[in-house]
Design a protein around this motif. Structure first.
Motif, PDB file in Angstrom:
ATOM      1  N   ARG A 137     -11.401  -1.712  -1.768  1.00  0.00           N
ATOM      2  CA  ARG A 137     -12.449  -0.953  -2.442  1.00  0.00           C
ATOM      3  C   ARG A 137     -12.096   0.519  -2.603  1.00  0.00           C
ATOM      4  O   ARG A 137     -12.760   1.228  -3.346  1.00  0.00           O
ATOM      5  CB  ARG A 137     -13.759  -1.086  -1.684  1.00  0.00           C
ATOM      6  CG  ARG A 137     -14.177  -2.528  -1.577  1.00  0.00           C
ATOM      7  CD  ARG A 137     -15.626  -2.688  -1.695  1.00  0.00           C
ATOM      8  NE  ARG A 137     -15.947  -4.113  -1.715  1.00  0.00           N
ATOM      9  CZ  ARG A 137     -17.112  -4.581  -1.395  1.00  0.00           C
ATOM     10  NH1 ARG A 137     -18.057  -3.759  -1.038  1.00  0.00           N
ATOM     11  NH2 ARG A 137     -17.340  -5.868  -1.439  1.00  0.00           N
ATOM     12  N   LYS A 138     -11.091   0.974  -1.877  1.00  0.00           N
ATOM     13  CA  LYS A 138     -10.664   2.373  -1.961  1.00  0.00           C
ATOM     14  C   LYS A 138      -9.178   2.441  -2.238  1.00  0.00           C
ATOM     15  O   LYS A 138      -8.399   1.658  -1.703  1.00  0.00           O
ATOM     16  CB  LYS A 138     -10.936   3.118  -0.641  1.00  0.00           C
ATOM     17  CG  LYS A 138     -12.388   3.269  -0.283  1.00  0.00           C
ATOM     18  CD  LYS A 138     -13.078   4.255  -1.184  1.00  0.00           C
ATOM     19  CE  LYS A 138     -14.521   4.436  -0.721  1.00  0.00           C
ATOM     20  NZ  LYS A 138     -15.291   5.242  -1.614  1.00  0.00           N
ATOM     21  N   GLU A 139      -8.789   3.396  -3.078  1.00  0.00           N
ATOM     22  CA  GLU A 139      -7.379   3.706  -3.326  1.00  0.00           C
ATOM     23  C   GLU A 139      -6.976   4.747  -2.289  1.00  0.00           C
ATOM     24  O   GLU A 139      -7.338   5.913  -2.416  1.00  0.00           O
ATOM     25  CB  GLU A 139      -7.189   4.292  -4.727  1.00  0.00           C
ATOM     26  CG  GLU A 139      -7.410   3.311  -5.847  1.00  0.00           C
ATOM     27  CD  GLU A 139      -6.180   2.492  -6.174  1.00  0.00           C
ATOM     28  OE1 GLU A 139      -5.141   2.638  -5.511  1.00  0.00           O
ATOM     29  OE2 GLU A 139      -6.272   1.691  -7.103  1.00  0.00           O
ATOM     30  N   ALA A 140      -6.284   4.346  -1.271  1.00  0.00           N
ATOM     31  CA  ALA A 140      -5.912   5.259  -0.190  1.00  0.00           C
ATOM     32  C   ALA A 140      -4.715   6.109  -0.588  1.00  0.00           C
ATOM     33  O   ALA A 140      -3.836   5.667  -1.342  1.00  0.00           O
ATOM     34  CB  ALA A 140      -5.589   4.470   1.071  1.00  0.00           C
ATOM     35  N   SER A 141      -4.685   7.325  -0.073  1.00  0.00           N
ATOM     36  CA  SER A 141      -3.540   8.208  -0.308  1.00  0.00           C
ATOM     37  C   SER A 141      -2.337   7.702   0.477  1.00  0.00           C
ATOM     38  O   SER A 141      -2.470   6.894   1.404  1.00  0.00           O
ATOM     39  CB  SER A 141      -3.878   9.631   0.142  1.00  0.00           C
ATOM     40  OG  SER A 141      -4.001   9.677   1.553  1.00  0.00           O
ATOM     41  N   SER A 142      -1.171   8.214   0.134  1.00  0.00           N
ATOM     42  CA  SER A 142       0.032   7.811   0.863  1.00  0.00           C
ATOM     43  C   SER A 142      -0.057   8.239   2.325  1.00  0.00           C
ATOM     44  O   SER A 142       0.453   7.544   3.206  1.00  0.00           O
ATOM     45  CB  SER A 142       1.282   8.391   0.203  1.00  0.00           C
ATOM     46  OG  SER A 142       1.205   9.798   0.145  1.00  0.00           O
ATOM     47  N   GLU A 143      -0.722   9.359   2.609  1.00  0.00           N
ATOM     48  CA  GLU A 143      -0.870   9.800   3.999  1.00  0.00           C
ATOM     49  C   GLU A 143      -1.725   8.821   4.801  1.00  0.00           C
ATOM     50  O   GLU A 143      -1.403   8.496   5.939  1.00  0.00           O
ATOM     51  CB  GLU A 143      -1.512  11.202   4.065  1.00  0.00           C
ATOM     52  CG  GLU A 143      -0.618  12.306   3.568  1.00  0.00           C
ATOM     53  CD  GLU A 143      -0.722  12.540   2.056  1.00  0.00           C
ATOM     54  OE1 GLU A 143      -0.063  13.470   1.578  1.00  0.00           O
ATOM     55  OE2 GLU A 143      -1.424  11.797   1.371  1.00  0.00           O
TER      56      GLU A 143
END
Length: 140
Positions: free
Chosen positions: A84-90
């Motif tokens: 449901r969320k596009e997470a950052s690479s971090e």
């Protein structure tokens, strides 16, 4: 005068398939509600989230344990796992690290699922372009 070190590609070896538990091989890559409609490729966030969730469950760890180790909120990790969320690479690196994986390991597993699912959708085995590419390239 500063010295310049050229960027170098790294190959990260994955675990051989024989080491994976049988349940993982038999399990569907995505739950039915997250499978793309016929003819469409799955979303990257679904694949990455599914890899994170499967790894966490294989380690018999809770969302709370992994979220604390990754220093991210438990609700956010849950949203990432569910696609449901596009997470950052971090965030992805932190979640993978909390599970004992490198970011490259996580992305390579998700890429493997993408190739497998895409070939199933196209019926051609390698996508619609006819390309014989079977790898992943990340540029920084």
């Amino acid at each position: 005068m500063t010295s310049h070190v050229p960027n170098e590609a790294r190959v990260i070896a994955l675990r051989p398939r024989a080491e994976r538990p049988p349940a993982r091989l038999a399990a569907s890559p995505l739950p039915p509600e997250r499978r793309p409609p016929a003819g469409r490729e799955p979303l990257w966030r679904d694949l990455v989230g599914d890899v994170l969730r499967r790894e966490r469950l294989e380690q018999e760890r809770t969302l709370k344990e992994v979220a604390e180790a990754a220093r991210i909120s438990m609700p956010y990790l849950s949203e990432v796992e569910r696609g449901r969320k596009e997470a950052s690479s971090e965030v992805l690196a932190a979640a993978a690290g909390a599970l004992g994986l490198g970011l490259g390991d996580l992305l390579a597993r998700a890429q493997g699922e993408l190739v497998r699912l895409a070939s199933r959708h196209t019926g051609a085995g390698r996508g619609t372009s006819g390309s014989r590419f079977d790898g992943m390239c990340l540029a920084a």
